[in-house]
Scaffold this motif. Structure first.
Motif, mmCIF file in Angstrom:
data_model
loop_
_atom_site.group_PDB
_atom_site.id
_atom_site.type_symbol
_atom_site.label_atom_id
_atom_site.label_comp_id
_atom_site.label_asym_id
_atom_site.label_seq_id
_atom_site.Cartn_x
_atom_site.Cartn_y
_atom_site.Cartn_z
ATOM 1 N N ALA A 125 0.832 -1.208 0.000
ATOM 2 C CA ALA A 125 0.000 0.000 0.000
ATOM 3 C C ALA A 125 0.867 1.259 0.000
ATOM 4 O O ALA A 125 0.516 2.265 -0.613
ATOM 5 C CB ALA A 125 -0.935 -0.002 1.206
ATOM 6 N N ILE A 126 2.006 1.198 0.682
ATOM 7 C CA ILE A 126 2.849 2.392 0.820
ATOM 8 C C ILE A 126 3.793 2.550 -0.369
ATOM 9 O O ILE A 126 4.078 3.655 -0.800
ATOM 10 C CB ILE A 126 3.607 2.337 2.171
ATOM 11 N N LEU A 127 4.276 1.426 -0.880
ATOM 12 C CA LEU A 127 5.185 1.476 -2.037
ATOM 13 C C LEU A 127 4.553 0.698 -3.197
ATOM 14 O O LEU A 127 4.953 -0.435 -3.494
ATOM 15 C CB LEU A 127 6.542 0.862 -1.678
ATOM 16 N N PRO A 128 3.563 1.295 -3.886
ATOM 17 C CA PRO A 128 2.871 0.529 -4.933
ATOM 18 C C PRO A 128 3.804 0.120 -6.079
ATOM 19 O O PRO A 128 3.523 -0.856 -6.772
ATOM 20 C CB PRO A 128 1.773 1.482 -5.424
ATOM 21 N N GLN A 129 4.892 0.853 -6.266
ATOM 22 C CA GLN A 129 5.847 0.520 -7.321
ATOM 23 C C GLN A 129 6.989 -0.274 -6.683
ATOM 24 O O GLN A 129 7.915 0.306 -6.120
ATOM 25 C CB GLN A 129 6.391 1.838 -7.886
ATOM 26 N N GLY A 130 6.888 -1.606 -6.737
ATOM 27 C CA GLY A 130 7.927 -2.408 -6.106
ATOM 28 C C GLY A 130 7.537 -3.870 -6.075
ATOM 29 O O GLY A 130 6.582 -4.284 -6.731
ATOM 30 N N GLU A 131 8.302 -4.639 -5.326
ATOM 31 C CA GLU A 131 8.065 -6.078 -5.207
ATOM 32 C C GLU A 131 8.154 -6.474 -3.744
ATOM 33 O O GLU A 131 8.936 -5.901 -2.995
ATOM 34 C CB GLU A 131 9.129 -6.886 -5.968
ATOM 35 N N THR A 132 7.349 -7.481 -3.361
ATOM 36 C CA THR A 132 7.397 -8.020 -2.005
ATOM 37 C C THR A 132 8.009 -9.411 -2.037
ATOM 38 O O THR A 132 7.671 -10.217 -2.896
ATOM 39 C CB THR A 132 5.978 -8.106 -1.412
ATOM 40 N N TYR A 133 8.893 -9.667 -1.118
ATOM 41 C CA TYR A 133 9.545 -10.975 -1.009
ATOM 42 C C TYR A 133 9.317 -11.535 0.384
ATOM 43 O O TYR A 133 9.537 -10.832 1.371
ATOM 44 C CB TYR A 133 11.058 -10.837 -1.234
#
Lengths: 328, 328
Positions: free
Chosen positions: B139-147
């Motif tokens: 939600a805070i960093l919509p441009q990115g990836e979660t690992y």
């Protein structure tokens, strides 16, 4: 949501610029405009098609804006602006003077309740995300200690203090968390750490012509409250080096909860931020909470809130069913 | 709260024992009893003064219990128990079969709404705290990836798979996150990581007398789904070594969100758990959510919830004003 959330930005420094960028990354949001106390013609926005207006124009635009994101400073702007704006708009702010949060909350709450608006205060990362981690850590591991470390990061207040020293032409200050202290905490030692043991301070200073370097260094490292309680290093650099190597605004830090759930059973919960731009990240947090504020206001949940009061799902553009399927 | 929150534990394995300990660490809670499908006389609790009763006794105790903490397994216990118990009690569970969460939620929600109870499901750490971090990060960093990385930790499912191999007398399996993969993610490289690159698997095996070590090793490392997609090592040890060195139930892992807020401005949010006892920590999360469930039920907020729906402040024994003053 099918209709975009209409956002207004009040105040346009580094934080306001970050909010403009962040709104652009969220397809469910639309930037109505930037509102400034300066001459609107003097303000250049990141994107050329953003409307810049005078703060006084806001009064006529109640029907056009869902949430105002307040981007002023905590020292003098927000204590006035947040209650004033909350009496007409749903707002979010990043008020960060920890000791004054109770009175700020009370003032904003009174204004928001009277007006039927919603106001989420103190939504950056400390206060904000770090506060949430302190809360989850303490609630889940009641038997333990919480440690907050800041940095490596540029401290605005300490940089200002350095620049006020006679003989200093320009300079920056970085707060550095102690690797040794963090290692002790991670190991579950529950250390009692003095201020000096938790952080060091690193200053990069450009001298005025003819200034006495030793005198400047001494004035900095002995400055009460700001530097005296810490191990402080001062490096003298040229104006060119300052511009080349120290233009960024990095920050971050750690919140670590270390506790036990039975004899000798240690549990560690650690949260870490490593930010290349403090204002852009803070802005991103504000914008996620602006989404939550719009939803709370739409559901009739008025008054002042903090991140502690906001269900996490409200921050995401995804529906509750999507969140359960994708992220749970 | 002045009146303690009255807790019942349903199911008494490692998780139930953890809940008993955790309730003891929370002065605002009181343990009414342990409810078991076994012969109550055969159950020995951590603390000698805990009442142990048959699950069937629950029906008559609706007025004596505020929240039931369900400590059964996700495979066969909770899909039945959570809806059944929610039709009479406010409950929390740690249902962790990710793919089946939507149907579990629907069944529990229907039961809880019909009965006017509150049910918070999937409240451990994954799903649970890790899910929260995935949500905040996205939600805070919509441009990115979660690992998400798991371990180093004991995997119950994979240990069971090892023990089913012919020739294996006993054994355990640890899931190990790749340091190299984590370093790439932290560096903001947004790597695409294969299953094999993210985790390795480490097995400690006690052989049956006369079993062929090479055949056992081959059967383990080539097992589809469980071990074939990973680099797996198998070490043969004695029953004494297994008992001495592998009796604990450690686990943990990382959720890392790596994103950008403008060109080349990287922001990293990292959450890490290092747990010496997985069941005791999961129990501690359940108990914090039991507090939230009691409050939601008391305020008339019924139906099924997940951690996404629960405002963080509800987990803490402190009042909202105290939380703002102490932790924000």
């Amino acid at each position: 949501m099918d209709t975009p959330i209409r956002i207004g930005i009040v105040g346009y420094g580094n934080l306001g610029r970050g909010v403009e960028r962040s709104v652009g990354l969220n397809p469910d949001m639309q930037l109505v405009g930037v509102f400034t106390r300066r001459d609107p013609a003097s303000v250049t926005t990141v994107s050329s098609d953003v409307s810049v207006r005078a703060v006084d124009d806001l009064e006529a635009m109640r029907a056009d804006i869902d949430v105002l994101v307040l981007c002023g400073g905590s020292k003098s702007d927000l204590p006035e602006q947040s209650p004033a704006m909350a009496s007409a708009f749903t707002i979010v702010d990043s008020f960060d003077t920890h000791a004054r949060i109770p009175e700020h909350f009370a003032a904003v709450d009174a204004a928001a309740r009277a007006a039927g608006t919603t106001a989420i205060i103190s939504t950056g990362w400390d206060p904000g995300l770090f506060s949430l981690q302190r809360l989850y850590g303490e609630a889940i591991l009641p038997q333990g200690e919480t440690y907050t470390f800041w940095g490596r990061g540029l401290s605005q207040g300490h940089s200002d203090a350095v620049r006020r020293v006679p003989g200093v032409a320009a300079g920056v200050q970085y707060t550095i968390p102690s690797e040794n202290a963090i290692a002790q905490v991670r190991a579950g030692d529950l250390p009692e750490l003095s201020t000096r043991e938790k952080h060091t301070r690193e200053c990069f200073v450009v001298l005025d012509e003819g200034a006495d370097a030793d005198a400047v260094r001494e004035a900095i490292v002995t400055m009460p409250d700001y530097f005296e309680p810490y191990d402080t290093t001062v490096q003298f650099i040229s104006a060119e080096e300052l511009a080349r190597d120290h233009a960024g605004v990095p920050h971050g830090g750690f919140v670590i909860r270390s506790g036990t759930t039975s004899a000798n059973t240690e549990q560690t919960v650690e949260f870490r931020l490593a930010l290349e731009s403090n204002p852009e990240f803070t802005a991103s947090v504000l914008v996620a909470y602006a989404r939550a504020a719009a939803r709370l206001a739409a559901s009739g949940d008025h008054g002042a809130k903090t991140p502690f009061d906001v269900a996490p799902g409200l921050l995401s553009p995804k529906s509750p069913a999507q969140l359960r399927a994708d992220l749970l």
